[in-house]
Write an enzyme that holds these catalytic residues in place. Sequence first.
Site, PDB file in Angstrom:
ATOM      1  N   THR A  20       0.820  -1.207   0.000  1.00  0.00           N
ATOM      2  CA  THR A  20       0.000   0.000   0.000  1.00  0.00           C
ATOM      3  C   THR A  20       0.853   1.255   0.000  1.00  0.00           C
ATOM      4  O   THR A  20       0.470   2.286  -0.554  1.00  0.00           O
ATOM      5  CB  THR A  20      -0.925  -0.014   1.238  1.00  0.00           C
ATOM      6  OG1 THR A  20      -1.834  -1.109   1.093  1.00  0.00           O
ATOM      7  CG2 THR A  20      -1.726   1.268   1.371  1.00  0.00           C
ATOM      8  N   SER A  66       1.435  -7.617  -0.933  1.00  0.00           N
ATOM      9  CA  SER A  66       2.161  -8.613  -0.126  1.00  0.00           C
ATOM     10  C   SER A  66       1.319  -9.836   0.231  1.00  0.00           C
ATOM     11  O   SER A  66       1.858 -10.830   0.726  1.00  0.00           O
ATOM     12  CB  SER A  66       2.758  -7.983   1.125  1.00  0.00           C
ATOM     13  OG  SER A  66       1.803  -7.834   2.149  1.00  0.00           O
ATOM     14  N   THR A  99       1.596  -4.237   4.314  1.00  0.00           N
ATOM     15  CA  THR A  99       1.396  -4.550   5.737  1.00  0.00           C
ATOM     16  C   THR A  99       0.940  -5.998   5.961  1.00  0.00           C
ATOM     17  O   THR A  99       1.144  -6.558   7.034  1.00  0.00           O
ATOM     18  CB  THR A  99       0.324  -3.623   6.353  1.00  0.00           C
ATOM     19  OG1 THR A  99      -0.904  -3.796   5.650  1.00  0.00           O
ATOM     20  CG2 THR A  99       0.752  -2.166   6.321  1.00  0.00           C
ATOM     21  N   ASP A 100       0.304  -6.596   4.933  1.00  0.00           N
ATOM     22  CA  ASP A 100      -0.426  -7.848   5.185  1.00  0.00           C
ATOM     23  C   ASP A 100       0.457  -9.040   5.556  1.00  0.00           C
ATOM     24  O   ASP A 100       0.032  -9.889   6.342  1.00  0.00           O
ATOM     25  CB  ASP A 100      -1.314  -8.181   3.981  1.00  0.00           C
ATOM     26  CG  ASP A 100      -2.543  -7.277   3.925  1.00  0.00           C
ATOM     27  OD1 ASP A 100      -2.877  -6.663   4.969  1.00  0.00           O
ATOM     28  OD2 ASP A 100      -3.160  -7.160   2.857  1.00  0.00           O
TER      29      ASP A 100
HETATM   30  C1  SIN Z   1      -0.176  -5.315   0.965  1.00  0.00           C
HETATM   31  O1  SIN Z   1       0.034  -5.942   2.001  1.00  0.00           O
HETATM   32  O2  SIN Z   1       0.610  -5.327   0.013  1.00  0.00           O
HETATM   33  C2  SIN Z   1      -1.447  -4.541   0.796  1.00  0.00           C
HETATM   34  C3  SIN Z   1      -1.985  -4.002   2.056  1.00  0.00           C
HETATM   35  C4  SIN Z   1      -1.092  -3.020   2.740  1.00  0.00           C
HETATM   36  O3  SIN Z   1       0.067  -2.784   2.423  1.00  0.00           O
HETATM   37  O4  SIN Z   1      -1.607  -2.421   3.731  1.00  0.00           O
END
Ligand code: SIN
Length: 342
Positions: A20, A66, A99-100
């Site tokens: 993100t 991710s 974040t995931d």
């Molecule tokens: C991801 O994990 O690539 C998408 C979600 C995020 O980064 O919050």
Amino acid sequence: MGENNRGSTRRVVVLGTGGTIAGRASRAEDNIGYTAGEVGVAELLQGVDVPAGIALSAEQVAQVDSKDMSFALWQALARRCAHWLSEPDVAGVVVTHGTDTLEETAYFLQSVLSPAKPVVLTCAMRPASALMPDGPQNLRDAIAAAVTPGARGVVAVCAGTVHGAREVQKVHTYRLDAFDSGDAGPLAYVEEGALRMLREWPQACGATPLFERVVGAVSWPRVEILLSHAEARGAIVDALVAERVQGAPDAAEGIVLAATGNGTLHHALEAAALRAQAAGIAVVRATRCAQGRILAKPGDALRDAGALTPVKARIELALELLSAAAPAQREQGWRDRGASKG
Ligand code: SIN
């Protein structure tokens, strides 16, 4: 690779992997309807001020959401981190990441690199195109962590908080402060570009013997995670055993059971897990509780993962299968993981 502030004496290398933080939406007001991994890492660094005497370099290692993280990408990332950390003028590496699965990548990198210099993963909950993106501040804070004297090991920086790789966990779907370190608490806070330390940096033993084996591996042992819950059954476990008995290619070598409470399992799932263990599949229990650890009891028939979450226990088990360490060393390895989360 992009570079700015040439002529400075120390460098921070920023490796882009997507997420993100590199996401773009069609409208600036939209914080959720974006595509992750769209903006290049060199662009993310534009306008990010760096501490005096520090130069930034950027390298795009990947551009993914991710949720789609792969072993191949982890291998590439471990290689690039090791390469840059070995450069004498590099103070540390920052990795921009979704974040995931950030906690999984952090755990993996700490396990195989255990670096004497810092590797700082950072991220964002709002896309780069947002009216008020959180990525630029997180990047600044990550760079501050990377140049902190004495910094070492793999950490994650989000919303002004530094978390250790072993403890960090995403705990919220939307809040900017989406990560937590459980009972262990954060490692530090970032305050106006300086770290207020609360705990020691992660262990730094240097590249582990696992490193060569991991980066050279053509495949990653298949380890499945199965959840124990009301009405749980053993059918999926039995199907994995059948695949293995039939010699199916890429049959599961390991199973992590996301167990209730202090490592308990629905009796039907437990019976099937014991059959799997008897058939040669490595079985480990990890608690599905967000905090705390499994306290082992005499007579436990299935190993436990201590304080590791199921996703981290999966990585630990896959690394163990890859390293094919002696059983006694394996057991010790799991006990050493006790510091995580709990
Ligand atoms: C991801 O994990 O690539 C998408 C979600 C995020 O980064 O919050």
